[in-house]
Design an enzyme around this catalytic site. Structure first.
Site, PDB file in Angstrom:
ATOM      1  CE  LYS A 172      -2.592   3.089   2.837  1.00 34.58           C
ATOM      2  NZ  LYS A 172      -1.988   4.130   2.038  1.00 34.58           N
ATOM      3  N   GLY A 230       2.737   4.831  13.144  1.00 35.81           N
ATOM      4  CA  GLY A 230       3.665   3.773  13.560  1.00 35.81           C
ATOM      5  C   GLY A 230       3.189   3.070  14.822  1.00 35.81           C
ATOM      6  CD  GLU A 247      13.711   3.169  10.010  1.00 34.33           C
ATOM      7  OE1 GLU A 247      13.819   4.282  10.572  1.00 34.33           O
ATOM      8  OE2 GLU A 247      14.481   2.229  10.232  1.00 34.33           O
ATOM      9  CB  CYS A 281      12.256  10.681   8.521  1.00 32.79           C
ATOM     10  SG  CYS A 281      12.976   9.357   7.606  1.00 32.79           S
ATOM     11  CD  GLU A 380       9.566  14.053  11.412  1.00 29.38           C
ATOM     12  OE1 GLU A 380       8.568  13.339  11.579  1.00 29.38           O
ATOM     13  OE2 GLU A 380      10.617  13.642  10.872  1.00 29.38           O
TER      14      GLU A 380
HETATM   15  C1  UN1 Z   1      17.571   9.837   2.683  1.00 27.02           C
HETATM   16  O1  UN1 Z   1      17.759  10.760   3.475  1.00 27.02           O
HETATM   17  O2  UN1 Z   1      18.290   9.673   1.683  1.00 27.02           O
HETATM   18  O3  UN1 Z   1      11.392   9.014   5.014  1.00 27.02           O
HETATM   19  C2  UN1 Z   1      16.512   8.837   2.850  1.00 27.02           C
HETATM   20  C3  UN1 Z   1      12.562   9.373   5.023  1.00 27.02           C
HETATM   21  C4  UN1 Z   1      13.611   8.315   5.156  1.00 27.02           C
HETATM   22  C5  UN1 Z   1      14.454   8.188   3.957  1.00 27.02           C
HETATM   23  C6  UN1 Z   1      15.541   9.171   3.918  1.00 27.02           C
HETATM   24  N1  UN1 Z   1      12.990   7.044   5.463  1.00 27.02           N
HETATM   25  O4  UN1 Z   1      12.837  10.554   4.888  1.00 27.02           O
END
Ligand code: UN1
Length: 479
Positions: A172, A230, A247, A281, A380
């Site tokens: 998804k 999450g 993540e 992130c 964040e």
């Molecule tokens: C990156 O910084 O190259 O969602 C990847 C995000 C991370 C991936 C970052 N899981 O921003």
């Protein structure tokens, strides 16, 4: 009438209600129309993945290598076209879009090779005449839920290892950016993936995501996205005793020490904080700067931000694309007001920018005089907004850097081997960056964080096997 992009269930393209995929650089433009799966579609997809599992998990590694490798090569060959699609649906610049598509190709190429490198261990038993083998086996049906900010790289880095190790998949993608996901599923399907091995269910989290989380037949769930979602994935997964990997957010620090090369400091922090519109992130939104370089650094970064060209993601000279949608834009501008209200000083940016097309353009914003207790330093934001926190010395910088509930990526800009070495050892983060941006990672090494940022095994590289396989220990007594 724009063609409807359908869901793929058990090897068949399945229609349904369509939703418009809107270009955030130009809200008059529909990038495409994508079907939204129902709860029943999702259950059908799970059943198809379950039925396909026995054959796929026993399929030969040559077949897996071939499909993943062909997929990589098609992605490379189409990177200009797919990069443009990515930039049009998500809003990162064309250079970033093409870069991300290339990364997706590299990930498929890497895991094509991993299929050939599957290995185990063989050791003697403590009982004479008995041998012990340890092998990795596929998990079963894996659920994959991906976010909107990396529309092709994150799907690639979950789908490629899932298939490489013999799992079947219910996938998804984010409702906001289904285009690139549809494209990679189409590529894998045309390159010979057997029916039911990979099922695409585009649509809403409340319908599709919920049906996936409620299913006992999904035995492993991987998720990248917000902290709140999450937590829901974790709760639902524990209920059915399913393996899961999360993540989530970050509030990544970059320390700039007095001995830093100023040019490296400005380039590294500007890249970490503002590129990809700060929607990563891994973005760095807390710039922790020691007294001796503080004023020089702020002046140079402010100048750099003023010159950043914000505009249509596809335009040649654009450096910062639009924010992804009105909800995210409101969150960004709300936090800018919160920062002002908390007493931080907005030194540059933060205003909406008008361009020829109607889009969600925001000039990157920099605060100074921030403290680590302020909400703009703790929560964040997920936009092009960063705050400078002034500190006395390295020790205070390290303490501030680690004073966060998150722990994904942490950076330092310094020419001191002593501080760089100490920071690598003592930063409470899954990834540490010395004189390189906190964001923008390699595709062949592990990715993931600590504390509130992540849960479960790392992603990417050979470490991906930790999540996508389970270990079996087999004892054999010779005849
Ligand atoms: C990156 O910084 O190259 O969602 C990847 C995000 C991370 C991936 C970052 N899981 O921003």
């Amino acid at each position: 009438m724009t063609e409807l992009h359908k869901n793929l269930i058990n090897g068949e393209w399945v229609g349904g209600d369509g939703a418009d995929n809107i270009n955030p650089s130009n809200t008059n433009e529909v990038v495409g129309v994508y079907a939204r799966a129902t709860q029943q579609d999702t259950l059908d997809a799970i059943a198809a993945a379950k039925a396909a599992f026995p054959a796929w998990s026993h399929s030969g590694i040559l077949q897996r290598w071939e499909i993943l490798s062909k997929t990589a090569h098609e992605i490379f060959a189409r990177k200009a076209e797919l990069g443009e699609l990515l930039s049009r649906e998500e809003g990162k610049t064309l250079a970033e879009g093409i870069g991300e598509v290339t990364r997706a190709g590299q990930i498929f190429e890497f895991f094509a090779g991993e299929a050939l490198r599957l290995s185990g261990e063989s050791v003697p038993s403590v009982r004479p005449g008995v041998g012990v083998e340890m092998t990795r086996e596929a998990m079963g049906v894996v659920g994959i839920i991906t976010p909107w900010n990396f529309p092709i790289a994150i799907p690639a880095w979950k789908i490629a290892p899932a298939l490489c190790y013999g799992n079947t998949v219910v996938f998804k993608p984010a409702d906001l950016v289904p285009g690139c996901s549809w494209a990679i599923v189409d590529i894998l399907h045309r390159n010979g993936l057997p029916k039911g091995v990979l099922n695409l269910v585009m649509g809403r989290g409340s319908v599709v995501g919920q049906a996936m989380l409620d299913s006992k037949d999904i035995v492993a769930q991987t998720f990248t996205g917000s902290v709140n979602t999450g937590r829901r994935v974790a709760e639902a997964s524990v209920k059915v005793m399913r393996k899961f990997q999360l993540e989530m957010g970050g509030k990544n620090p970059t320390i700039v020490l007095d001995d830093a090369d100023l040019k490296v400091a400005v380039e590294t922090t500007a890249q970490s904080a503002f590129y990809s519109t700060g929607q990563r992130c891994t973005a760095s939104s807390r710039l922790i700067v020691t007294e001796g370089i503080h004023d020089q650094f702020v002046a140079a970064l402010t100048e750099g931000i003023r010159n950043l060209k914000v505009g249509d993601a596809i335009a040649k000279d654009t450096e910062i694309g639009p924010v992804v949608d009105p909800g995210q834009l409101k969150q960004d501008t709300d936090y800018i007001e919160i920062g002002k209200g908390e007493g931080a000083k907005l030194v540059v940016g933060g205003e909406l920018v008008k361009r020829d097309n109607p889009g969600y353009f925001l000039q990157p914003a920099l605060f100074t005089e921030a403290t680590n207790q302020m909400r703009i330093a703790r929560e964040e934001i997920f936009g092009p907004v960063a705050a400078v926190i002034r500190v006395k010395d390295y020790d205070e910088a390290l303490a501030v850097a680690n004073d966060t509930e998150f722990g994904l990526s942490a950076g330092i800009v310094t020419t001191s081997l002593k501080y760089a070495t100490h920071f690598k050892r003592n930063a409470e983060a899954g990834m540490v960056m010395v004189n390189v941006p906190t964001a923008g990672v390699d595709f062949h090494v592990p990715f993931g964080g600590r504390k509130g940022s992540s849960y479960g095994p790392k992603e990417q590289g050979k470490y991906a096997a930790e999540f996508f396989t389970q270990v079996k220990t087999a004892y054999t007594a010779a005849g």
